[in-house]
Design an enzyme around this catalytic site. Structure first.
Site, PDB file in Angstrom:
ATOM      1  N   THR A 144      68.521  77.813 -41.802  1.00  0.00           N
ATOM      2  CA  THR A 144      67.814  77.051 -42.826  1.00  0.00           C
ATOM      3  C   THR A 144      68.719  75.919 -43.286  1.00  0.00           C
ATOM      4  O   THR A 144      69.948  76.041 -43.240  1.00  0.00           O
ATOM      5  CB  THR A 144      67.449  77.905 -44.058  1.00  0.00           C
ATOM      6  OG1 THR A 144      68.648  78.231 -44.778  1.00  0.00           O
ATOM      7  CG2 THR A 144      66.738  79.186 -43.649  1.00  0.00           C
ATOM      8  N   GLU A 145      68.118  74.843 -43.720  1.00  0.00           N
ATOM      9  CA  GLU A 145      68.907  73.712 -44.211  1.00  0.00           C
ATOM     10  C   GLU A 145      69.743  74.082 -45.424  1.00  0.00           C
ATOM     11  O   GLU A 145      70.722  73.408 -45.760  1.00  0.00           O
ATOM     12  CB  GLU A 145      68.013  72.510 -44.531  1.00  0.00           C
ATOM     13  CG  GLU A 145      66.992  72.722 -45.617  1.00  0.00           C
ATOM     14  CD  GLU A 145      65.650  73.214 -45.096  1.00  0.00           C
ATOM     15  OE1 GLU A 145      64.617  72.824 -45.650  1.00  0.00           O
ATOM     16  OE2 GLU A 145      65.635  74.003 -44.117  1.00  0.00           O
TER      17      GLU A 145
END
Length: 663
Positions: free
Chosen positions: A323-324
């Protein structure tokens, strides 16, 4: 004597002045310093101060109903907002829409990396992220209204290449969050799901002569925290605020989950399966794009389901989901825990994750889409009168090696039924997603085409692919009629050549054996040999090259089939529905060159896709090979027959010449 930095929230808020630039941490519903937001709101409501603050934040931090940064909506409290996401503070977004505050909607990764620029005393950040989108100053510069007039994004030329330069905004106050603090202000994060940008934010404020306020859930003695456990050193922290449990939830839906915090590992076999509905159909089809041994990012909404599907299909060990927000590996969480992961391999800072993404580290991403147009442009940031914001969408979509956009075909009340492996549209959604022109350009289709970036668009009823000519319909769900269920609900006519059926396994409520497809375990079933005619038939319909190893697997299968035949064979290849990134055409042509040299007498192929024929011809000619790429199956087989007749005739001539010579 060391200074004791533990103070009350009210005392910490009293240090904030009118006009200050305030940054805060948080990702969607996680890691939000709720006690600090509540205290700032309380001070303003009671005293009318501080006024005219600038709020800088990366991801949205709130529940969309008034918590988190949503608390800062009061008239006069904010005068300017620089954020990647406005959707989680709807009243602030409305103020921006109504020209009551100035606002900029910049890419999440850019804001995240700008903290480091501020900390280092640099004027800003050079990046290609945002080119040809609404962030590009030629298309608005990220300004969200007419009140916002200052340009903080510029197009610059560096050695003949276009870059965007993002101006850094100096920070006066940083709200950060951790788990434990000692009286000297050293902060650890052992019970946090994510670390985000807390260190960079603290350094940016401190180095500007500002103040850093940290929210924690417990105070420990000096010397209690081990050096490597300290994520923010006390030299950067001015105030430590002890929050009560309600204001220090892991996220709004979870008080604390040690598996999300990385404190324990838990079995994931018990994760509930998704029900077979439109959302799962989309996730299942998108999952066929997963690159084995690749690194993947999944966006919020429909793409979240891929993590569940991957776990259900036992694919998770063969891919690395990220995930970012900084989670690497494990099973990605959804709902209020989105951004975190169960059994993660590690958690890195958000700005470092965007360094990895921007540099091309992502093999694939799957992101949502609110609007899409005939050029392949996608809008997720501003639509239907709502200012949502881009989040990390621009960084991720522009830099991933391949992109899958996923969402329902229409929105608002869509009802579908899956029965006997077929899809039925019971009730159409009220809003169209496929428009002639998107309201705002969050992803540029033409720019993706310019860079030969593979892009597909997955819905519950069909799949589109971005081609040089525009959006092409390449797959249709079983039970769906193009003239009835697709074209009447679009504002433009897509390119239609010869779309194939979406894989029927997607529409059956049973395991799909996805792993066999991703690892090419059944690739040999696509090869058949006619010994009487000496023809090797290869059916690549619906197959795709995700990475170079796929070509290696195909070569191995073909070599085995040719060796089993025991002689050079004539090959016919069906390329209808076959997909390959431009980056792999030369590798594919090299495989054909090898087979021609060692195993083929001749080879021919066919596809109705004009672009694929052109690219295949170019790649083969480049290696000095006759392309023999036809539009129809009949033409390909006719070529083989002519080739056989020619060889037979040449054989007779050779025999006659030998007989004449002997006479």
């Amino acid at each position: 004597m060391k200074k004791n930095k533990v103070t009350s929230a009210a005392e910490a808020m009293a240090l904030i002045r009118d006009g200050d630039v305030v940054t805060t941490t948080g990702f969607v519903q996680s890691c939000i310093p709720e006690a600090l937001h509540a205290a700032l709101e309380k001070r303003y409501v009671e005293t009318g101060a501080p006024r005219d603050l600038t709020l800088i934040m990366t991801a949205g931090a709130g529940d969309s109903k008034g918590l988190g940064t949503g608390r800062l909506h009061h008239e006069g409290l904010l005068s300017r907002v620089i954020a990647a996401n406005f959707g989680r503070m709807p009243k602030v977004a409305q103020a921006a829409k109504e020209n009551r505050i100035r606002g900029y909607n910049l890419p999440q990764g850019v804001i995240s990396q700008l903290y480091r620029a501020c900390a280092a005393g640099q004027p800003g950040l050079f990046s290609k992220v945002g080119l040809h989108t609404y962030v590009d100053p030629r298309h608005g510069g990220g300004k969200v209204n007419t009140l916002t007039d200052e340009e903080i994004v510029k197009v610059v030329d560096v050695d003949g290449e276009e870059w965007l330069f993002y101006k850094a905004t100096k920070i006066d106050v940083a709200f950060i969050r951790g788990t434990s603090a000692d009286p000297s202000g050293n902060i650890s994060m052992e019970k946090e799901a994510l670390t985000l940008d807390c260190l960079a934010q603290a350094m940016a404020a401190h180095n500007n002569g500002g103040i850093v306020i940290a929210q924690v859930e417990r105070i420990v003695d000096d010397g209690f925290l081990l050096p490597k456990d300290v994520r923010i050193p006390g030299i950067l922290v001015d105030c430590v605020v002890l929050a009560d449990a309600e204001h220090h939830r892991m996220n709004y839906g979870v008080q604390h989950d040690p598996a999300l915090a990385g404190q324990i590992r838990v079995p994931v076999t018990g994760i509930a399966r998704m029900k077979l509905d439109a959302r799962k159909i989309i996730a299942r089809r998108a999952a066929f794009e997963l690159p084995p041994n690749g690194v993947v990012n999944l966006g919020v909404g429909a793409p979240e389901g891929i993590s569940s599907v991957a776990n259900e299909e036992k694919v998770t060990p063969y891919i690395t989901l990220t995930t970012e927000a900084g989670a690497v590996g494990g099973v990605l969480a959804s709902g209020s825990s989105f951004g975190a992961a169960t059994n993660a391999d590690c958690v890195i800072d958000q700005n470092q994750m965007f360094d990895f993404y921007d540099g091309g580290g992502l093999d694939m991403t799957c992101l949502g889409m609110a609007e899409c147009d005939q050029e392949g442009n996608v809008n997720t940031s501003s639509f239907g009168g709502k200012l949502n914001g881009c989040g990390g969408f621009i960084n991720i979509s522009q830099n991933a090696r391949s992109v899958v956009f996923a969402g329902t075909f229409t929105a608002g009340g869509l009802e579908v039924e899956i029965e006997n492996g077929e899809l039925k549209i019971l009730k159409e959604g009220r809003s169209r997603k496929f428009l002639k022109l998107v309201e705002q350009n969050t992803f540029s289709g033409p720019y993706a085409k310019q860079r030969s970036q593979p892009v597909i668009y997955v819905t519950e009823r069909c799949v589109f692919q971005l081609t040089k000519e525009g959006l092409e319909l390449i797959e249709v769900a079983p039970g769906v009629d193009i003239e009835r269920d697709i074209l009447p609900h679009m504002d433009f006519q897509p390119i239609i050549n010869k779309p194939i059926l979406m894989d029927r396994r997607i529409f059956l409520d049973e395991p799909m054996d996805l792993l066999s497809d991703l690892l090419n375990l059944k690739l040999c079933e696509r090869v058949s040999y006619d010994s009487d005619r000496n023809i090797l038939f290869l059916n690549l319909e619906g197959w795709q090259v995700r990475q170079k190893s796929d070509i290696d697997d195909l070569r191995r299968v073909l070599v085995e089939a040719c060796e089993k035949a025991g002689k050079r064979v004539n090959s016919v290849v069906n390329h209808d529905g076959f997909r390959i990134s431009e980056a792999f055409y030369d590798d594919y042509a090299e495989m054909i060159e090898y087979l021609m040299e060692h195993h083929y007498a001749t080879t021919t192929r066919y596809t109705t896709n004009a672009f694929l024929r052109l690219k295949m011809q170019e790649a083969l000619k480049k290696r000095g090979l006759a392309p023999h790429v036809f539009e129809r199956k009949e033409d390909a087989h006719a070529f083989l027959e002519r080739h056989d007749m020619f060889n037979a005739a040449m054989g007779e001539v050779e025999e006659d010449n030998e007989a004449a010579a002997a006479a």
